[in-house]
Design an enzyme around this catalytic site. Structure first.
Site, PDB file in Angstrom:
ATOM      1  N   TYR B  92       0.820  -1.219   0.000  1.00  0.00           N
ATOM      2  CA  TYR B  92       0.000   0.000   0.000  1.00  0.00           C
ATOM      3  C   TYR B  92       0.855   1.271   0.000  1.00  0.00           C
ATOM      4  CZ  TYR B  92      -4.443  -2.412   0.515  1.00  0.00           C
ATOM      5  OH  TYR B  92      -5.537  -3.182   0.289  1.00  0.00           O
ATOM      6  N   GLU B 188       2.164 -29.922  17.674  1.00  0.00           N
ATOM      7  CA  GLU B 188       1.404 -29.561  16.469  1.00  0.00           C
ATOM      8  C   GLU B 188       0.080 -28.874  16.780  1.00  0.00           C
ATOM      9  OE1 GLU B 188       0.822 -32.606  13.471  1.00  0.00           O
ATOM     10  OE2 GLU B 188      -0.821 -31.519  12.535  1.00  0.00           O
ATOM     11  N   ASP B 240       1.179 -35.073  14.766  1.00  0.00           N
ATOM     12  CA  ASP B 240       0.398 -36.223  14.332  1.00  0.00           C
ATOM     13  C   ASP B 240       1.311 -37.201  13.606  1.00  0.00           C
ATOM     14  OD1 ASP B 240      -1.983 -35.182  15.282  1.00  0.00           O
ATOM     15  OD2 ASP B 240      -2.650 -34.418  13.338  1.00  0.00           O
TER      16      ASP B 240
END
Lengths: 360, 360
Positions: B92, B188, B240
């Site tokens: 911007y 995680e 996991d």
């Protein structure tokens, strides 16, 4: 024994007595759908209108019935031991329920939602917590938590995190608050939050800053709700100037959503106001914009057509029409065009002085 | 003047002198691609092998050349005023650069990446910060930040947040640490983190808990890296038991990624070890599993075929083969099958005692 535990035991007791009396046991729970919802601004959120379904023990309902009772039993254990279980963990716990095990998590989630609706409390009070957290806090606020070992109060001073912040835990029911802030500013993006923290905007404005990180999580909404209620603090939302910011973030924060009406009363923040970025701001501040995509236009038109919240507030209907006619959206960061800290030095002070520029 | 600022000024000065001498100014920067990467475990991360490209001022490069210099100027201002700008804000800011403005943010990001590679520092040191934050901390750690007004040290004690946590800021370069912890456990999921926090696992194990919330953000990776380096702490990853956990989360944490080799040296955590959930854990703990989907199988096969990290560690290659032959994956929450706190009372203590069960 706390009230929630009493209610769980009471329901279980009814089932047990019915069985002893050789009658069919039955569980009654509110229907969870948009058809069972109304919006009254005096109430402040989408509200269930009382239609119920009964789950009576029959050959075809026996498995779900057993699962509901087993889940009630897990909840009882969690409340008694002051422990927590995520939705995912509850699904895994069921692997020991023999034939009553859940094959997929959506089955488990549905039973949990029914149980939550039946109990008329949010599931965090039942010991069940969502997977995701989210929500950071900085500013004029002391949070009072408890040390799990000693049971003593822990005072957490949110003015003392430097460039960091306090991360809202997944369950916030036990927290208490001390503050002399004048309002809560709930911010869409982590980047804008970091800018306001970096420059200690909370001190200049006498407020509490909360980063929602997009659509606020349950924990974040519940935290804002409990804090604003306990300390009678107004909540001002500062999001991107697009339909996602207006509806998915702000409307969800303020009045809740349609598909979870039974919990809106715990999560919505009825006294929230929309500070910006409004469609009129895009014009007034000559902000850099992006064109609306087809999906944006559809979202805006849908809101005008179907959303009871927009139907109620003509200001919102007009604002959405204005944005559709502009064909543009603008982001929180767009103020950087003028100066990186224009948002702190000019935009936020101006808006706070002139609440007529807000949306309800 | 700090070293980064000196280097920015030095590069600008070279360009200026070339122009005064009526020579073509030129900027040299490393090529950013997998073709310019190698992996040496002694180094510990994917490393650029030194191929460079030169951007010389010509008619066709004039706009990018100007944009690079203008971005260097923004960086100079940010460093001097100790301010920050998100990538989005920088885009911007360019709206005021006349013809040198960026039309889309990807253009702006590319120039920023080139500038970062040219400077051989991470862009946070240039004052540019990412949009997203992420990463929560609890446990035996005092973080030392600075109050932006008084310049005084702020000590943040991560043992005193109750059920909450410290939220890692977007830029962590200025933080210092005090700790007597023995290791960092990088987790995680937010749900597992909340369980370990709730039961003060960090006290039992003498460690620091960090929630990565999926693939760790730059800020989270840099925080772990700086903390582990400053305090010589080993880092153990607990994800996991699936290829996403092994490769996208753990491998990225440890050695970095291919498409951003020039910054891996700042973000990777070479001393990280993989504690679990390993494919062997799925067998040893008889965990509830989910079948691998086609996309999982493809991810596993790709890792064996293409990943220099897996090529280097035969243990990982064997583990991935094992998982493919099992055809299954398991989640951190799967231990809840035995008991909600099995992970605290049994799994983590057992694993910590027996590092032979880990992966490198």
């Amino acid at each position: 024994m706390n009230d929630v535990l009493k209610k769980v035991m009471g329901i279980a007791d009814d089932v047990y007595k019915k069985i002893l009396a050789k009658k069919n046991p039955s569980l009654s729970m509110p229907i969870r759908s948009l058809q069972n919802v109304s919006y009254d601004p005096k109430v402040g959120f989408f509200e269930a209108i009382g239609k119920c379904k009964a789950r009576t023990l029959t050959a075809s309902t026996v498995k779900t019935f057993a699962q509901t009772l087993l889940m009630m039993n897990e909840s009882k254990k969690l409340i008694k031991t002051d422990d927590i279980a995520t939705k995912r963990e509850v699904y895994y716990i069921s692997k020991n329920w023999g034939e009553a095990l859940f094959r997929e998590q959506p089955e488990s989630d549905t039973v949990m939602d029914d149980f939550e609706a039946m109990m008329e409390v949010n599931r965090e009070q039942l010991g069940f917590i969502p997977e995701e957290k989210g929500g950071e806090v900085a500013g004029n606020l002391v949070i009072i938590d408890k040390d799990v070992e000693s049971g003593k109060d822990l005072k957490i001073d949110c003015t003392k995190f430097g460039s960091g912040a306090y991360s809202i835990p997944i369950s916030v029911e036990h927290l208490k608050f001390e503050t002399d802030a004048k309002f809560i500013l709930a911010i869409e993006t982590a980047g804008m939050f970091q800018r306001l923290v970096k420059h200690k905007y909370w001190k200049k404005a006498g407020c509490i800053l909360i980063s929602m990180g997009g659509v606020p999580t349950r924990a974040c909404r519940r935290f804002i709700r409990r804090l604003s209620e306990a300390k009678k603090l107004p909540v001002y939302a500062f999001t991107d100037g697009d339909f996602y910011g207006y509806m998915n973030i702000y409307r969800t924060l303020k009045v809740g959503s349609g598909n979870a009406a039974h919990i809106n009363k715990f999560f919505c923040v009825p006294n929230a106001k929309f500070l910006g970025v409004t469609p009129q701001d895009i014009i007034d501040y000559k902000l850099p914009t992006h064109p609306l995509k087809d999906v944006d236009v559809k979202r805006g038109k849908d809101a005008i057509k179907n959303d009871p919240f927009v139907h109620h507030y003509k200001e919102w209907e007009r604002a959405i029409h204005l944005q559709l006619s502009l064909g543009k959206r603008a982001e929180q960061q767009a103020f950087a065009k003028y100066d990186l800290n224009f948002v702190i030095d000019k935009y936020l002070p101006d808006k706070l002085k002139n609440q007529k520029t807000w949306l309800p």
